[in-house]
Motif scaffolding. Structure first.
Motif, short mmCIF file in Angstrom:
data_model
loop_
_atom_site.label_atom_id
_atom_site.label_comp_id
_atom_site.label_asym_id
_atom_site.label_seq_id
_atom_site.Cartn_x
_atom_site.Cartn_y
_atom_site.Cartn_z
N THR A 97 4.89 -3.38 8.07
CA THR A 97 5.33 -2.91 6.75
C THR A 97 6.82 -3.11 6.55
O THR A 97 7.58 -3.18 7.52
CB THR A 97 4.96 -1.41 6.58
OG1 THR A 97 5.31 -1.00 5.25
CG2 THR A 97 5.72 -0.53 7.56
N THR A 98 7.21 -3.21 5.29
CA THR A 98 8.64 -3.15 4.96
C THR A 98 8.93 -1.92 4.09
O THR A 98 10.03 -1.80 3.55
CB THR A 98 9.10 -4.42 4.20
OG1 THR A 98 8.27 -4.60 3.06
CG2 THR A 98 9.03 -5.65 5.08
N LEU A 99 7.94 -1.05 3.95
CA LEU A 99 8.18 0.16 3.16
C LEU A 99 9.18 1.06 3.89
O LEU A 99 9.28 1.03 5.11
CB LEU A 99 6.86 0.93 2.96
CG LEU A 99 5.82 0.25 2.07
CD1 LEU A 99 4.56 1.11 1.99
CD2 LEU A 99 6.37 -0.01 0.68
N TYR A 105 0.95 0.54 -1.75
CA TYR A 105 1.11 -0.71 -1.02
C TYR A 105 1.49 -1.88 -1.92
O TYR A 105 1.88 -2.93 -1.43
CB TYR A 105 -0.15 -1.02 -0.21
CG TYR A 105 -0.24 -0.20 1.05
CD1 TYR A 105 0.71 -0.38 2.06
CD2 TYR A 105 -1.23 0.76 1.23
CE1 TYR A 105 0.66 0.37 3.22
CE2 TYR A 105 -1.29 1.52 2.39
CZ TYR A 105 -0.34 1.32 3.38
OH TYR A 105 -0.38 2.06 4.52
N ALA A 106 1.36 -1.71 -3.22
CA ALA A 106 1.81 -2.76 -4.13
C ALA A 106 3.30 -3.05 -3.89
O ALA A 106 3.78 -4.14 -4.15
CB ALA A 106 1.57 -2.36 -5.58
N GLN A 107 4.01 -2.04 -3.39
CA GLN A 107 5.45 -2.22 -3.13
C GLN A 107 5.74 -2.77 -1.74
O GLN A 107 6.89 -3.02 -1.40
CB GLN A 107 6.18 -0.88 -3.30
CG GLN A 107 6.14 -0.35 -4.73
CD GLN A 107 7.03 0.86 -4.89
OE1 GLN A 107 8.13 0.92 -4.37
NE2 GLN A 107 6.53 1.85 -5.63
N ASP A 108 4.70 -2.90 -0.93
CA ASP A 108 4.93 -3.44 0.42
C ASP A 108 5.11 -4.96 0.33
O ASP A 108 4.79 -5.58 -0.69
CB ASP A 108 3.75 -3.06 1.34
CG ASP A 108 4.20 -2.93 2.79
OD1 ASP A 108 5.32 -3.37 3.13
OD2 ASP A 108 3.42 -2.39 3.61
N PHE A 109 5.61 -5.54 1.39
CA PHE A 109 5.99 -6.96 1.36
C PHE A 109 4.87 -7.85 0.85
O PHE A 109 5.08 -8.73 0.01
CB PHE A 109 6.43 -7.42 2.75
CG PHE A 109 7.03 -8.80 2.77
CD1 PHE A 109 8.39 -8.98 2.55
CD2 PHE A 109 6.23 -9.92 2.96
CE1 PHE A 109 8.94 -10.26 2.55
CE2 PHE A 109 6.78 -11.20 2.95
CZ PHE A 109 8.14 -11.36 2.75
N PHE A 110 3.66 -7.62 1.35
CA PHE A 110 2.55 -8.48 0.96
C PHE A 110 1.74 -7.91 -0.20
O PHE A 110 0.71 -8.46 -0.58
CB PHE A 110 1.63 -8.73 2.17
CG PHE A 110 2.31 -9.51 3.27
CD1 PHE A 110 2.59 -10.86 3.11
CD2 PHE A 110 2.68 -8.90 4.45
CE1 PHE A 110 3.23 -11.58 4.10
CE2 PHE A 110 3.31 -9.61 5.46
CZ PHE A 110 3.60 -10.95 5.29
N GLY A 111 2.19 -6.78 -0.73
CA GLY A 111 1.47 -6.18 -1.86
C GLY A 111 0.19 -5.51 -1.44
O GLY A 111 -0.64 -5.16 -2.28
N LYS A 112 -0.02 -5.35 -0.15
CA LYS A 112 -1.19 -4.62 0.35
C LYS A 112 -0.94 -4.17 1.78
O LYS A 112 0.06 -4.56 2.40
CB LYS A 112 -2.44 -5.49 0.26
CG LYS A 112 -2.43 -6.74 1.11
CD LYS A 112 -3.78 -7.43 0.96
CE LYS A 112 -3.84 -8.78 1.67
NZ LYS A 112 -5.12 -9.43 1.49
N THR A 114 -1.09 -4.22 5.61
CA THR A 114 -1.28 -5.33 6.56
C THR A 114 -1.11 -4.83 8.00
O THR A 114 -0.42 -3.85 8.26
CB THR A 114 -0.26 -6.46 6.31
OG1 THR A 114 1.06 -5.91 6.29
CG2 THR A 114 -0.53 -7.18 5.02
#
Lengths: 463, 463
Positions: B177-179, B194-201, B203
């Protein structure tokens, strides 16, 4: 199953002509007249296809005629030469057994699909000519790299993927955790309680195996790592991926010149290996992807790479500042436009740029005597720009500590690295080659998403 | 630098005898009398050391005498045969240049250190005999695997490390994650956004490349992946690591027998390659780590592997239930004690156990006609137990969907995987070889922490 591969048939045709063979593969096209038909078969082992002729004497003639693109079949028949036809031979089938049909909505019909569309079906795109060629070359390229280093006695080190340290402070990293994100545990000071995380501390995905490699170079002399690395950079370009593979050799008793010699020998070896082992694929790229590709690669194999210092390069580039978006001056980082100008217009071949200002390079690079530049090198190639970046490493404990102090790096984070300078330090050097950039260079493919089997980029992590 | 390696000297001694050579390496020991001294030098390229004789005629005689273990030196001198001595030759030095001294507190003195202690200095332990041998064999073993597959035309696929899907539902995964963990963003329903995480979901790190490999097998026929995989399992044993490498071949037009033939050929090839290319290291293991190692490996290379069904194996084992902690019954998962009993006591060679109850195997394995067992195979080897696990895959769309329903798997998560059964499905099979387990098997090393350059285990992520 005992099947003869299409590759074997093409490579040793004399051995198979007029003999019975059994092949298995996937249908690229079927067309039939009333009493017979043709199947173009691809079996995945070779770039070229094999034509199969079938007849209405077969019980399942109707079934065969109705096969859709993508169906899997097993064909028994005789290989016969076809000197009048486009293809060198064909199979006169005595039996065509359907292994698996292909539903009518098969997304790959016999027409040209755009690369953009194919990116939406990563699980099927490797069945197309382009991706057959790309991923076979990628595989050969990876093997050639191993072969090159192993033949010279280099030890392959698997450097770790999960890391507790931000090696070179190189940009944004992915965090790796088993903490409950819904309920992140905090300690009594309100900070995240990483003692409860899997490794008992904060961990990330690696951005480079170099520092680990250096520890092995001081034991084995010549080593390399070849593994995945990660960048959580929010750049949506044709050249950036969040997950990519990198080759990083590291050599003890080696200076910057040794390092450049190694990089040049490696690149030439890999190009030669791919040209020799994937001639069909390389011709395809040269015809359909990048017209000048073969000339360019052959030229690289046969040239001595150029050498120029950063200071000289800046002098050359400054004279051409009118051609650049970013103006060049001593101290600036070179952009791709500058790199390509140097290698494409000035040198017309690959060129090493050396001795960069210390301010734009990493802390571990060996300080030159001018105390302004470091013993770094970038290798620039036509069509790409920088493909390799490397350096001699600072092997003097005092100088390294001084540089770390200047940059405000915490020495206690680098105890192991400083130990290498305390106990039997040697001059040593290494470089990093971005594997995907290398595959792009070899194939002429323009987008990094098209040389990675399952690319990971911002907001994209399919399959 | 132009240095002759110790390996070259040992392998081509005639060429170097009575000639001047220059070597570079690290001091293993120094002892001096008044007028001359001996250095045992190791240069990292070869398991054996080289003796250097130096004399007080040298300007820096005193400096050399004072060298500590671990110091780096460059020696120029003449290689002379020493027929009376333990070592076959030595260098009569004309010059010894100190490249880097070694501080007095060097942690590796000339004595035997415990493996436990050496684990605390992963950055230095590869300088010891044991880890020189382990990591050279590890490197050769990795290369042998590539060589085996490449020589047969297999395509090397780099399956992704970061994944959006929990492939086989196989246990605990690491989240990527990058959150901001200090302030995890939530959506309006209070769930993690998770839409705000790097991949948008959400992972995770992969646990297997198999499903991705299957997509490539349906395009290239024979493929393999060889890369890192991860388990966030909280098991602190000698056999578990959180990060390890795995080899996973996958073949189209192949059934379970083809799969076992491939596994057997691969293991034999790798063993032979290592025996041929690291005889000094293998002798060391045989003498100091595992006395029966060479006999065992030679026996494996020369035996045909045994074959037994799970049902037959259970019958055999049940008769010996008094010997086991876990009693065997039809339907149970075999434990290491059972596996080792089968391969060590019953078959006395490697053995494939096939056709396991479907309940203890993964959803994608091909159902046998009895509808109770699946076309799975485990390869068991003496000293280890299971080293390879594989299966033929369910290639029938209906049967696969039925099995997924039974197990409550969401089909929409496996669209790509089901597509492979819709569009030109073929019988196909593959297996997984845990690379570290293979290295343990080849070296006799008993702890997985000692065959991984920088091991990652529960609460341990150094360097």
């Amino acid at each position: 199953m005992k099947l003869t591969t299409v590759k074997e048939i093409y490579k040793n045709r004399e051995q198979y002509l007029d003999k019975e063979v059994t092949v298995g593969g996937w249908v690229r096209s079927v067309r039939d007249s009333k009493t017979f038909g043709f199947i173009v078969l691809h079996d995945g082992t070779f770039f070229e296809t094999l034509q199969v002729v079938y007849h209405d004497t077969m019980e399942n003639f109707a079934e065969i005629c109705k096969l859709n693109v993508g169906a899997a079949i097993i064909v028994k028949g005789t290989l016969v030469a076809t000197p009048q036809a486009k293809q060198p031979f064909e199979i006169q089938a005595s039996e065509v057994v359907v292994e698996g049909t292909s539903a009518p909505d098969y997304p790959l019909q016999k027409k040209r699909h755009s690369l953009e569309y194919l990116r939406t079906i990563t699980h099927l795109r490797s069945r197309t000519n382009t991706f057959q060629a790309v991923f076979r070359v990628r595989s050969l390229c990876a093997y050639a790299i191993h072969k090159f280093f192993q033949e010279q006695g280099f030890v392959y080190v698997h450097t770790p993927l999960i890391t507790g340290s931000d090696c070179e402070g190189a940009g944004e990293m992915f965090q790796v955790t088993t903490l409950d994100m819904n309920n992140v545990p905090k300690d009594d000071k309100g900070a995240i309680d990483y003692a409860q995380d899997f490794f008992g501390k904060e961990t990330n995905l690696t951005v480079s195996g170099q520092l680990n490699c250096e520890t092995f170079a001081q034991a084995f002399r010549n080593v390399y790592t070849f593994g995945p690395t990660f960048r959580a950079e929010n750049s949506n370009t044709t050249r950036h991926a969040a997950e990519f593979w990198m080759i990083e050799p590291e050599c003890a008793f080696a200076d910057l010149n040794d390092n450049m010699d190694l990089a040049e020998a490696m690149l030439k070896y890999v190009i030669r290996y791919v040209l020799e082992n994937a001639p069909e694929e390389m011709n395809f790229f040269n015809s359909f992807v990048d017209k000048g590709l073969l000339d360019r690669l052959n030229h690289v194999v046969n040239s001595e790479f150029g050498h120029v210092t950063y200071t000289e390069a800046v002098e050359i580039l400054e004279k051409n500042n009118d051609k650049f978006d970013y103006k060049v001056f001593w101290g600036c980082d070179l952009q791709t436009e500058h790199e390509r100008y140097l290698t494409e217009e000035i040198f017309k071949k690959p060129v090493f740029v050396t001795d960069y200002p210390k301010e734009i390079k990493a802390f571990y690079m060996k300080m030159n005597e001018d105390n302004k530049t470091v013993a770094a090198m970038d290798c620039l190639v036509p069509g790409i720009g920088e493909i390799i970046g490397g350096s001699q490493r600072e092997d003097d404990l005092e100088k390294l500590e001084k540089r770390m102090d200047e940059l405000g790096l915490k020495k206690e984070d680098y105890d192991f690295y400083l130990d290498l300078r305390k106990y039997g330090t040697t001059r040593h050097a290494g470089f990093g080659l971005g594997f995907e950039r290398c595959v792009m260079y070899l194939t002429g493919m323009g987008n990094i998403r098209d040389v990675i089997p399952f690319p990971r980029t911002v907001k994209n992590c399919d399959l």
